[in-house]
Design an enzyme around this catalytic site. Structure first.
Site, PDB file in Angstrom:
ATOM      1  N   GLU A 146       5.753   4.262   1.029  1.00 18.56           N
ATOM      2  CA  GLU A 146       5.183   2.947   0.799  1.00 18.56           C
ATOM      3  C   GLU A 146       4.994   2.163   2.082  1.00 18.56           C
ATOM      4  O   GLU A 146       5.694   2.370   3.062  1.00 18.56           O
ATOM      5  CB  GLU A 146       6.106   2.137  -0.120  1.00 18.56           C
ATOM      6  CG  GLU A 146       5.915   2.462  -1.583  1.00 18.56           C
ATOM      7  CD  GLU A 146       7.171   2.965  -2.237  1.00 18.56           C
ATOM      8  OE1 GLU A 146       8.181   3.124  -1.508  1.00 18.56           O
ATOM      9  OE2 GLU A 146       7.138   3.226  -3.451  1.00 18.56           O
TER      10      GLU A 146
ATOM     11  N   GLY B  61       0.833  -1.195   0.000  1.00 16.61           N
ATOM     12  CA  GLY B  61       0.000   0.000   0.000  1.00 16.61           C
ATOM     13  C   GLY B  61       0.861   1.236   0.000  1.00 16.61           C
ATOM     14  O   GLY B  61       2.090   1.154   0.108  1.00 16.61           O
TER      15      GLY B  61
ATOM     16  N   ASP C 161     -11.077  10.034  12.303  1.00 13.49           N
ATOM     17  CA  ASP C 161     -11.129   9.562  10.907  1.00 13.49           C
ATOM     18  C   ASP C 161     -11.517   8.097  10.870  1.00 13.49           C
ATOM     19  O   ASP C 161     -10.926   7.305  10.139  1.00 13.49           O
ATOM     20  CB  ASP C 161      -9.755   9.784  10.251  1.00 13.49           C
ATOM     21  CG  ASP C 161      -9.852   9.712   8.725  1.00 13.49           C
ATOM     22  OD1 ASP C 161     -10.981   9.733   8.186  1.00 13.49           O
ATOM     23  OD2 ASP C 161      -8.793   9.624   8.074  1.00 13.49           O
TER      24      ASP C 161
END
Ligand code: AMP
EC number: 2.7.10.1
Length: 981
Positions: free
Chosen positions: A631, A625, A743
């Protein structure tokens, strides 16, 4: 009157004083009238009345002169010719030196009228001696010779005149003296040419060279260096017409071992040396060397003394240094696994300044020692240290170590001898290792098996643990006194039996050092016994069972402790005015989240909450991901003493700023404070190396939203609710710690292979920067609108209650298999709809109880929303009675599947089957429809559920979606975007 007779006597007397004139050694004499003595054999012409020879004895030797004095005898032309003079082949120019006396014509009275006071010098070249044949015409005049001084009676003046005869080219020549009426006597004639004598100039030898003449004023002469001298270019010099050497070119220098002396190169004397080609004098042998023999190029070092490869041969030889002094090791003010070695410089540096130190580490268990190898780190280094201390880290507490410090200097490499100082030390830390995480291994209604891990420096066999636990009370605030059970264990696991079913217990554990010093307690964690109560297992009394894995429980103590006063932490993300948390029933968090920003130096926060991993223990395997900072890799963590574990490795892309590094690591500082089964677990961080990393447990199934979309319709409501329960438990834990996530969304939940869901994404800047859903609001800041409670959007009121709203959205995402909340409505439309009291409709097949809970989470008044604790309880209840999930919420396909218009986005009927399939996100079945010959919307409207299954739509969720859509199309009703509560 016979003047000649008178004068002969007179001249002889006078000249006796001056005929012994020493000759220049630069002059090569071809003819010397005086030196030859005796009869010279010169030719006179005319034979009679011309030049005469006179002879005189002086001191036993005979002297000769030629004289003439035909004064008053009319015109005269008398010649005196020398013998044949051989020329040197290179001498083109000769000198003729004449000594003579000329009588003053006035002294001859009446005869003075024809008297002369000069005579002429002539020459004639020839290749061979022509004997007595004499012809005046063959001579050329060289010069008229006049005296400087003329002599009177009794006053005789000797004149010396030299004339050059140049441009000679034949094998020899004659000279002739012509008298034209003078009274003259010639006492000496010397003919010579000049040479530059053989010479040594600047250690170059040049041969004797005949000086040049008019046509070659400077003669270039090549020379050669004297013995034991060398020169890059051949030495050269010039010889002048005067026989002088000028302008030597090139430089000869004495070879090594030789010095210039008296125009030669002489061997250095014993005890002296010279290393190079030069004209320097030999030097005395330097310190610590043996006396040299003569002609030495260098002086050998005395035994035990050396020259380093870069030392000049002129330098003194140096010895080895003595051992470093005062070696000491300290762990004071050092982190676990670290110590500082320090020492003083050696007493004897061997006469050098380039002292360095090497540190060697051996680890000893019992009497067996072995090199510490690469495991151990040295700061700044373990070799070539210029400093007199080193910090050694990654040591294991309670092992014995031997450290050897060697002093070295530039010549140590030349000797096998070592100057070392060794100490043995064990790292006795007063701090025992830190317990990092407690896990539930197994549970039954009456027992809980727990295990925990400790910071990696712990040596399990020498560490004991103190575990405290208690039952969680209903109203802890009122109950100021609580009772703990304390166990001392020798293993990092325990099984506690005879617990009450369906009861929450709080546990905390601390490690004890071998000396019995306690560490700090781990965070208090709660674990519950499940509900089904086996008959008669007792309830309130807590009795110990056996420690799992052979650990021994040493004693049980019941301690009465004052319940920790509620900590009020101004650093939490939650505002003090938050009504939600002011609720009296609210359980007070036992440990509060600490905002890493409250640390002046964010690096301190990382150090405090995250353990440092050495990068060699982490290996990256594959990119899985991309996060905000770089990364994310799947990889393996293999820390010493720990089982290999699959991990996710978040990296920080190169070129980061210090601010980015701190923001990146803030996630670890936050994550490291949490320890819960439904919160992503931090394994550690790599901060001390260039490539900064955050290492977390690996979640095989990745982000929840994608996972659900990939498995659309494949999971039962029970499974989905099970996932939601996990997420709620994680969120409860966070809210208990007063941490507000801000979030919470399915994309920030990770799923492992056991389909356990864990809350992730904790960076400080993440909501602002990271989340692609983040949208700027009028109140500033970036907010993921679809997931965020209205008060948080409107005035940034982020609380656990706003997290609860987000959790409701996550519930909807989960039940709708990853559908996008509010589909393709714009953020603006979403906010407007919410303000107008519209809420998302129930997803297809959503249990009614679950949808009701969602609606509760979306109550406008945040104080009325359920708390996570309530949510966990409710979901637990639903899971315990799966029947409760059977009642399905009302589902309106026209709204739930978001058919913006049953007739296409522009209000017209769908023009094709594929356009319609795309609008309901079922494009993957386009081919199934066309293969089955269903190519028009009319045909679609005729389809029944079975037809849909027959063309290859098998997943129940997809079947339903397509069927409901057809139903909606048939209704020809335009849809609402949202469902009014
Ligand atoms: P993040 O920066 O946390 O948003 O991570 C970016 C992506 O990396 C996520 O969406 C996941 O797909 C993947 N990822 C992050 N952490 C993990 C993990 N612990 N296990 C598996 N995948 C992960």
């Amino acid at each position: 009157m016979d003047y000649r007779r008178i004068k002969r006597i007179l001249f002889v007397n006078v000249f006796m004083n001056c005929i012994f004139v020493s000759l220049q050694n630069k002059e090569e004499v071809l003819l010397d009238m005086v030196a030859s003595g005796g009869e010279l054999g010169w030719l006179t012409w005319p034979d009679e009345q011309g030049w005469e020879i006179a002879q005189q004895a002086l001191n036993g030797s005979l002297l000769y002169n030629y004289f003439i004095c035909n004064v008053g005898a009319g015109e005269q032309d008398n010649w005196l010719r020398t013998t044949f003079i051989q020329r040197h082949p290179t001498a083109t120019r000769v000198f003729v030196e004449m000594r003579f006396v000329v009588r003053d014509c006035n002294s001859f009275g009446a005869d003075s009228l024809t008297c002369k006071e000069t005579f002429n010098l002539h020459t004639s070249e020839a290749d061979a001696d022509i004997g007595t044949s004499f012809r005046k015409g063959q001579f050329r005049k060289v010069a008229t010779i006049a005296p400087d001084e003329i002599s009177g009676v009794g006053d005789m003046q000797i004149n010396t005149e030299t004339r050059v005869v140049d441009n000679l080219s034949r094998k020899g020549f004659y000279l002739a003296f012509q008298d034209i009426g003078a009274c003259v006597a010639i006492y000496s004639v010397r003919v010579y040419y000049k040479t530059c004598p053989a010479t040594v100039k600047s250690l170059a030898a040049f041969p004797e060279t005949v000086a040049g003449g008019e046509n070659q004023a400077l003669r270039e002469v090549a020379g050669a260096c004297v013995e034991n001298a060398v020169s890059e270019d051949q030495p050269r010099i010039y010889c002048t017409v005067d026989g002088e050497w000028v302008v030597p070119v090139g430089q000869c220098q004495c070879r090594p071992g030789y010095e210039p002396k008296n125009d030669s190169c002489q061997e250095c004397k014993p005890g002296f040396f010279k290393t190079s080609v030069s004209n320097e004098a030999c030097e005395h042998c330097p310190k610590n060397t043996e006396p040299s023999s003569s002609g030495a190029l260098s002086c050998p070092c005395l035994q035990g003394f050396y020259r380093a490869p870069n030392d000049p041969l002129t330098a003194a030889c140096s010895g080895l240094p003595s051992a470093p002094q005062n070696l000491a090791a300290t762990t004071a003010q050092m982190a676990v696994g670290k110590l500082q070695l320090s020492w003083s410089p050696p007493a004897d540096t061997g006469g050098r300044t380039d002292i360095t130190y090497n540190v060697v580490c051996d680890r000893c268990e019992g009497s067996v020692c072995q090199p510490c190898g690469e495991k151990v780190r040295y700061d700044p280094s373990n070799t070539d240290l210029k400093e007199i201390s080193v910090i050694i880290s990654e040591l294991e507490p309670h092992l014995n170590y031997t450290f050897t410090v060697e002093a070295r200097n530039g010549v140590s490499q030349l000797s096998p001898q070592r100057a070392t100082h060794t100490i043995n030390t064990a790292l006795h830390y007063t701090d025992p290792p830190k317990v990092t995480a407690m896990h539930l291994v197994e549970s039954s209604p009456t027992s809980l098996s727990l295990s925990w891990s400790v910071s990696r420096w712990a040596k399990p066999s020498s560490t004991r643990y103190e575990l405290m636990y208690r039952k969680k009370e209903k109203d802890e605030e009122k109950n100021k006194v609580t009772t703990y059970t304390v166990l001392v264990l020798e293993k990092n696991s325990v099984q506690i039996i005879d617990l009450s079913p369906s009861t929450v217990y709080l546990f905390k554990v601390q490690a004890l050092s071998p000396e019995g010093n306690p560490g700090s307690y781990s965070m208090e964690q709660e674990f519950s016994t499940p509900a089904e109560v086996p008959p008669n297992q007792g309830n309130t009394a807590v009795i110990l069972g056996a420690a799992v894995g052979g650990g021994v429980m040493l004693f049980i103590v019941v301690v009465v402790l004052l319940l920790r006063r509620r900590r009020k932490n101004s650093h939490t993300r939650q505002g003090p005015e938050d009504a939600y948390f002011s609720s009296p029933e609210q359980l007070k968090p036992l440990k509060t989240y600490v905002d890493p920003h409250t640390y002046e130096d964010p690096n301190t926060a990382v150090l405090k909450f995250a353990s440092e991993i050495h990068p060699t223990h982490v290996s990256k395997q594959k990119v899985i991901g991309v996060g905000e900072f770089g990364e994310v890799y799947r990889g393996i963590l293999k820390a010493p003493g720990r089982k290999e574990a699959a991990v996710a490795i978040k990296t920080l892309k190169p070129g980061y700023t210090e601010k980015q590094r701190q923001d990146f690591l803030s996630e670890a500082s936050i994550m490291g404070q949490f320890c819960h089964q439904n919160i992503i677990r931090l394994e550690g961080v790599v901060t001390k190396f260039k490539h900064v990393m955050i290492v977390t447990e690996y979640m095989e199934n990745g982000a929840l939203d994608k996972y659900l979309r990939d498995h659309d319709g494949e999971m039962s409501s029970f499974q989905l609710v099970g996932m939601l329960r996990g997420i709620a438990a994680g969120m409860k834990y966070l809210s208990d710690m007063s941490y507000v996530h801000r979030d919470l969304a399915a994309r920030n939940i990770l799923v492992n292979s056991k389909l356990e869901c864990k809350v992730s994404d904790f960076g400080l800047s993440r909501v602002l920067e990271d989340d692609p859903e983040g949208t700027y609001t009028t109140s500033g800041g970036k907010i993921p609108i679809r997931w965020t409670a209205p008060e948080a959007i409107a005035y940034r009121k982020f609380t656990s209650a706003s997290d609860v709203w987000s959790f409701g959205i996550v519930m909807w995402e989960v039940m709708a298999f990853g559908e996008r909340p509010y589909w393709d409505m714009s953020n603006h439309e979403v906010m407007k709809a919410i303000n107008e009291a519209f809420r998302l409709p129930a997803p297809m097949d959503c249990p009614s109880a679950v949808y009701q809970l969602m609606l509760q989470c979306w109550l406008q008044d945040r104080s009325k929303r359920p708390r996570f604790q309530d949510i966990v309880s409710l979901l637990d209840k639903l899971l315990k009675s799966p029947d409760s999930l059977k009642a399905i919420a009302d589902f309106d396909p026209r709204v739930s599947i978001r058919l913006p218009s049953t007739s296409g986005s522009d209000g017209s009927p769908f023009r094709s089957v594929s356009e319609w399939l795309e609008s309901i996100k079922m494009s993957q079945y386009s081919e199934n429809f066309s293969m089955a010959g269903i190519v028009s919307m009319e045909q679609v409207l005729q389809m029944k559920s079975e037809d849909i299954r027959n063309i290859g739509v098998r997943l129940p969720g997809h079947l339903k979606r397509i069927a409901y859509s057809i139903l909606g199309l048939k209704d020809q009703t335009s849809t609402l975007s949202v469902f009014a509560v």
